[in-house]
Design an enzyme around this catalytic site. Structure first.
Site, PDB file in Angstrom:
ATOM      1  N   PHE A 133       0.869  -1.184   0.000  1.00 30.93           N
ATOM      2  CA  PHE A 133       0.000   0.000   0.000  1.00 30.93           C
ATOM      3  C   PHE A 133       0.900   1.226   0.000  1.00 30.93           C
ATOM      4  O   PHE A 133       1.580   1.490   1.009  1.00 30.93           O
ATOM      5  CB  PHE A 133      -0.852  -0.061   1.263  1.00 30.93           C
ATOM      6  CG  PHE A 133      -1.872   1.029   1.438  1.00 30.93           C
ATOM      7  CD1 PHE A 133      -3.168   0.891   0.948  1.00 30.93           C
ATOM      8  CD2 PHE A 133      -1.555   2.183   2.151  1.00 30.93           C
ATOM      9  CE1 PHE A 133      -4.125   1.879   1.154  1.00 30.93           C
ATOM     10  CE2 PHE A 133      -2.503   3.185   2.361  1.00 30.93           C
ATOM     11  CZ  PHE A 133      -3.799   3.021   1.859  1.00 30.93           C
ATOM     12  N   THR A 136       2.742   6.897   1.594  1.00 28.88           N
ATOM     13  CA  THR A 136       3.816   7.786   2.065  1.00 28.88           C
ATOM     14  C   THR A 136       4.851   8.025   0.965  1.00 28.88           C
ATOM     15  O   THR A 136       5.170   7.122   0.198  1.00 28.88           O
ATOM     16  CB  THR A 136       4.510   7.144   3.288  1.00 28.88           C
ATOM     17  OG1 THR A 136       3.526   6.897   4.286  1.00 28.88           O
ATOM     18  CG2 THR A 136       5.598   8.048   3.849  1.00 28.88           C
ATOM     19  N   CYS A 242      -8.746   3.306   4.617  1.00 26.22           N
ATOM     20  CA  CYS A 242      -7.950   2.073   4.714  1.00 26.22           C
ATOM     21  C   CYS A 242      -7.078   2.134   5.963  1.00 26.22           C
ATOM     22  O   CYS A 242      -6.919   1.138   6.686  1.00 26.22           O
ATOM     23  CB  CYS A 242      -7.071   1.890   3.479  1.00 26.22           C
ATOM     24  SG  CYS A 242      -7.981   1.858   1.922  1.00 26.22           S
ATOM     25  N   GLU A 367       0.988   4.562  10.454  1.00 29.42           N
ATOM     26  CA  GLU A 367      -0.470   4.592  10.573  1.00 29.42           C
ATOM     27  C   GLU A 367      -0.944   5.822  11.362  1.00 29.42           C
ATOM     28  O   GLU A 367      -1.858   5.735  12.179  1.00 29.42           O
ATOM     29  CB  GLU A 367      -1.003   3.322  11.248  1.00 29.42           C
ATOM     30  CG  GLU A 367      -0.556   2.040  10.613  1.00 29.42           C
ATOM     31  CD  GLU A 367      -1.298   1.746   9.328  1.00 29.42           C
ATOM     32  OE1 GLU A 367      -2.298   2.430   9.048  1.00 29.42           O
ATOM     33  OE2 GLU A 367      -0.868   0.849   8.604  1.00 29.42           O
TER      34      GLU A 367
HETATM   35  P1  FAD Z   1       6.704  13.305   9.353  1.00 24.78           P
HETATM   36  O1  FAD Z   1       5.337  13.436   8.798  1.00 24.78           O
HETATM   37  O2  FAD Z   1       7.800  14.065   8.700  1.00 24.78           O
HETATM   38  O3  FAD Z   1       6.645  13.655  10.899  1.00 24.78           O
HETATM   39  C1  FAD Z   1       7.820  13.886  11.673  1.00 24.78           C
HETATM   40  C2  FAD Z   1       7.390  14.369  13.057  1.00 24.78           C
HETATM   41  O4  FAD Z   1       6.639  15.590  12.914  1.00 24.78           O
HETATM   42  C3  FAD Z   1       6.454  13.378  13.753  1.00 24.78           C
HETATM   43  O5  FAD Z   1       6.708  13.379  15.132  1.00 24.78           O
HETATM   44  C4  FAD Z   1       5.075  13.955  13.483  1.00 24.78           C
HETATM   45  O6  FAD Z   1       4.100  13.570  14.428  1.00 24.78           O
HETATM   46  C5  FAD Z   1       5.383  15.447  13.544  1.00 24.78           C
HETATM   47  N1  FAD Z   1       4.380  16.228  12.839  1.00 24.78           N
HETATM   48  C6  FAD Z   1       4.081  16.228  11.513  1.00 24.78           C
HETATM   49  N2  FAD Z   1       3.068  17.073  11.269  1.00 24.78           N
HETATM   50  C7  FAD Z   1       2.699  17.600  12.458  1.00 24.78           C
HETATM   51  C8  FAD Z   1       1.713  18.538  12.868  1.00 24.78           C
HETATM   52  N3  FAD Z   1       0.856  19.084  11.997  1.00 24.78           N
HETATM   53  N4  FAD Z   1       1.640  18.858  14.178  1.00 24.78           N
HETATM   54  C9  FAD Z   1       2.466  18.275  15.087  1.00 24.78           C
HETATM   55  N5  FAD Z   1       3.424  17.397  14.764  1.00 24.78           N
HETATM   56  C10 FAD Z   1       3.537  17.063  13.464  1.00 24.78           C
HETATM   57  N6  FAD Z   1       3.556   4.214   4.700  1.00 24.78           N
HETATM   58  C11 FAD Z   1       2.780   3.692   3.695  1.00 24.78           C
HETATM   59  O7  FAD Z   1       2.175   4.420   2.921  1.00 24.78           O
HETATM   60  N7  FAD Z   1       2.681   2.331   3.539  1.00 24.78           N
HETATM   61  C12 FAD Z   1       3.334   1.441   4.339  1.00 24.78           C
HETATM   62  O8  FAD Z   1       3.215   0.217   4.160  1.00 24.78           O
HETATM   63  C13 FAD Z   1       4.171   1.968   5.383  1.00 24.78           C
HETATM   64  N8  FAD Z   1       4.932   1.121   6.171  1.00 24.78           N
HETATM   65  C14 FAD Z   1       5.841   1.657   7.050  1.00 24.78           C
HETATM   66  C15 FAD Z   1       6.753   0.815   7.702  1.00 24.78           C
HETATM   67  C16 FAD Z   1       7.726   1.340   8.547  1.00 24.78           C
HETATM   68  C17 FAD Z   1       8.735   0.438   9.174  1.00 24.78           C
HETATM   69  C18 FAD Z   1       7.745   2.738   8.809  1.00 24.78           C
HETATM   70  C19 FAD Z   1       8.774   3.315   9.751  1.00 24.78           C
HETATM   71  C20 FAD Z   1       6.860   3.578   8.165  1.00 24.78           C
HETATM   72  C21 FAD Z   1       5.912   3.069   7.266  1.00 24.78           C
HETATM   73  N9  FAD Z   1       5.061   3.908   6.530  1.00 24.78           N
HETATM   74  C22 FAD Z   1       4.253   3.387   5.533  1.00 24.78           C
HETATM   75  C23 FAD Z   1       5.204   5.363   6.648  1.00 24.78           C
HETATM   76  C24 FAD Z   1       4.511   5.967   7.848  1.00 24.78           C
HETATM   77  O9  FAD Z   1       3.131   5.912   7.711  1.00 24.78           O
HETATM   78  C25 FAD Z   1       5.061   7.397   8.013  1.00 24.78           C
HETATM   79  O10 FAD Z   1       6.392   7.270   8.475  1.00 24.78           O
HETATM   80  C26 FAD Z   1       4.234   8.238   8.966  1.00 24.78           C
HETATM   81  O11 FAD Z   1       3.019   8.598   8.362  1.00 24.78           O
HETATM   82  C27 FAD Z   1       4.959   9.515   9.401  1.00 24.78           C
HETATM   83  O12 FAD Z   1       5.453  10.189   8.302  1.00 24.78           O
HETATM   84  P2  FAD Z   1       6.994  10.686   8.279  1.00 24.78           P
HETATM   85  O13 FAD Z   1       7.852   9.544   8.657  1.00 24.78           O
HETATM   86  O14 FAD Z   1       7.218  11.323   6.955  1.00 24.78           O
HETATM   87  O15 FAD Z   1       7.113  11.741   9.433  1.00 24.78           O
END
Ligand code: FAD
Length: 388
Positions: A133, A136, A242, A367
């Site tokens: 899926f 990101t 989803c 998630e």
């Molecule tokens: P960012 O969005 O850059 O956030 C960084 C920090 O800023 C976090 O602490 C966040 O809470 C904070 N932040 C961001 N916006 C705000 C706000 N408005 N106010 C306050 N704080 C904020 N994604 C998929 O699509 N499919 C998958 O199968 C999938 N599997 C994954 C598997 C692993 C092992 C990991 C680590 C991630 C996976 N992900 C997947 C991605 C995951 O959903 C994202 O990492 C997550 O949504 C956070 O996004 P980011 O890492 O870009 O962090």
């Protein structure tokens, strides 16, 4: 005479015979196929996704809460119990099942055409086909609405360009549900991974969720037929729905990692002696156990409540946010606290506790991060959106 933490409140009394029977099947499969191997998978950073998928499919775990198309059609509570047992083995192993069933299969089941469902769902339920899926992107995680992956028309065909990052199962997947921006907004596409222009690279050097296969998907001029579009998915609320499905499984799953950490620490503290007696007899250790057991049971009651609401068809996304925020946060606190009880052995892969704690760092982030769930709840409480 000792009592296991979840027996303090006799929470089994909340379940039907059928739910407990399903739990027993999943517990056995985890005992037989995950526990003996998972530390090695974790250390190597390699997990036999296809073998596990076949094993889990043999007892109907893939897409188990979806009715029809070869899926088991179990209740939300039964699915939750399965997630708990799987994550008591390892969060990465539970992630395999969550992504397959709640993200990839659910997206096709809910938003796909009859042809999509017939083509993909039976094979995915059987564990013959692995799904992933892709929402990101490298520069867009919490804010998927800003995604830069684009789908444009070329005659009847679609052309996809962009990069998806951190995609569970991507390097081994047969099919990806990819979310991309079109002229109409955000749309979903069913993308066979062997389509020219699709490449998946494994994400290396993870210090968490190592018993899970994570990848980057690059889409470079990927030509898809018109019917690759998920016809019923319109706008960002489709992928978010989803995620609500998958988050619901996490509400339960995180409790499994916490329970396994607590059981391990209890067994260890009963056997480990310092100052001439078991460390379980020290008041400070008992305070840790009591607090952890209380939080575990509170989280369990929350999960059952949300599960019954899901089965009644009245579960709302912000309620899932309450469950995910609380249960993952508390599970992580429990795992960390249990780690201290094992002393130096707590940092060894001989015991599962540090592995659970490290995994839960990912579960806290994916998630929807804990901060995003706080904002969802904050918006409900105040009527003011602090994000989006
Ligand atoms: P960012 O969005 O850059 O956030 C960084 C920090 O800023 C976090 O602490 C966040 O809470 C904070 N932040 C961001 N916006 C705000 C706000 N408005 N106010 C306050 N704080 C904020 N994604 C998929 O699509 N499919 C998958 O199968 C999938 N599997 C994954 C598997 C692993 C092992 C990991 C680590 C991630 C996976 N992900 C997947 C991605 C995951 O959903 C994202 O990492 C997550 O949504 C956070 O996004 P980011 O890492 O870009 O962090």
């Amino acid at each position: 005479m000792t009592t296991r933490p979840l027996d303090l409140l006799d929470v089994d009394a909340l379940h039907s015979e059928e739910e407990l029977a399903i739990r027993a099947v999943v517990r056995r499969i985890v005992d037989d196929h995950v526990r003996p191997n998972v530390a090695q998978w974790y250390e190597r950073g390699q997990v036999p996704v296809r073998d596990l998928a076949k094993e889990f499919a043999s007892v109907g775990l893939l897409g188990m809460h979806l009715p029809g198309h070869g899926c088991a059609g179990a209740s939300a509570v039964a699915y939750g119990l399965a997630c708990l047992e799987l994550e008591a083995g390892d969060s990465g192993v539970r992630s395999l099942v969550s992504v397959q069933g709640s993200l990839a299969m659910f997206a096709i089941w809910k938003y796909g055409s009859d042809e999509h469902k017939d083509r993909w769902l039976p094979g995915m339920a059987a564990g013959d086909l692995i799904g992933c899926f892709g929402l990101t992107e490298p520069d867009h995680g919490s804010d998927p609405g800003s995604m830069t992956t684009r789908a444009r028309r070329d005659g009847d065909d679609w052309i996809l360009d962009g990069t998806k990052m951190w995609i569970t199962n991507a390097p081994v997947a047969d099919v990806a549900v990819v979310w991309a921006r079109t002229e109409a907004g955000v749309n979903g596409f069913v993308v066979p991974m062997d389509t020219p222009g699709v490449t998946a690279r494994e994400v290396k050097h993870k210090l968490s969720l190592r018993a899970s296969c994570t990848g980057e998907i690059v889409l470079d001029g990927v030509r898809l037929p018109a019917d690759a579009l998920l016809p019923a998915a319109r706008g960002l609320k489709a992928p978010l729905s989803c995620l609500t499905e998958a988050r619901y499984g996490i509400v339960w799953g995180a409790l499994g990692a916490a329970r396994d950490s607590l059981h391990t620490a209890l067994d260890y503290a009963g056997a480990r002696e310092q100052f001439g007696r078991p460390i379980a007899g020290f008041q400070l250790t008992q305070a840790k156990f009591a607090d952890a057991a209380v939080e575990l049971q509170k989280g369990y009651l929350l999960a059952v409540h949300l599960g019954r609401r899901a089965d009644a068809g009245v579960l709302r996304p912000e309620q899932v946010s309450v469950g995910k925020l609380n249960n993952v946060r508390e599970a992580l606190a429990i795992a960390r606290q249990c780690r201290t009880i094992l002393g130096a052995n707590g940092i060894s892969a001989e015991y599962p506790v540090m592995r659970h704690a490290a995994n839960l760092e990912t579960v806290l982030t994916y998630e929807g991060t804990s901060e995003i769930h706080q904002l969802v709840i904050g918006q409900k409480l105040t009527g003011l959106a602090a994000f989006g």
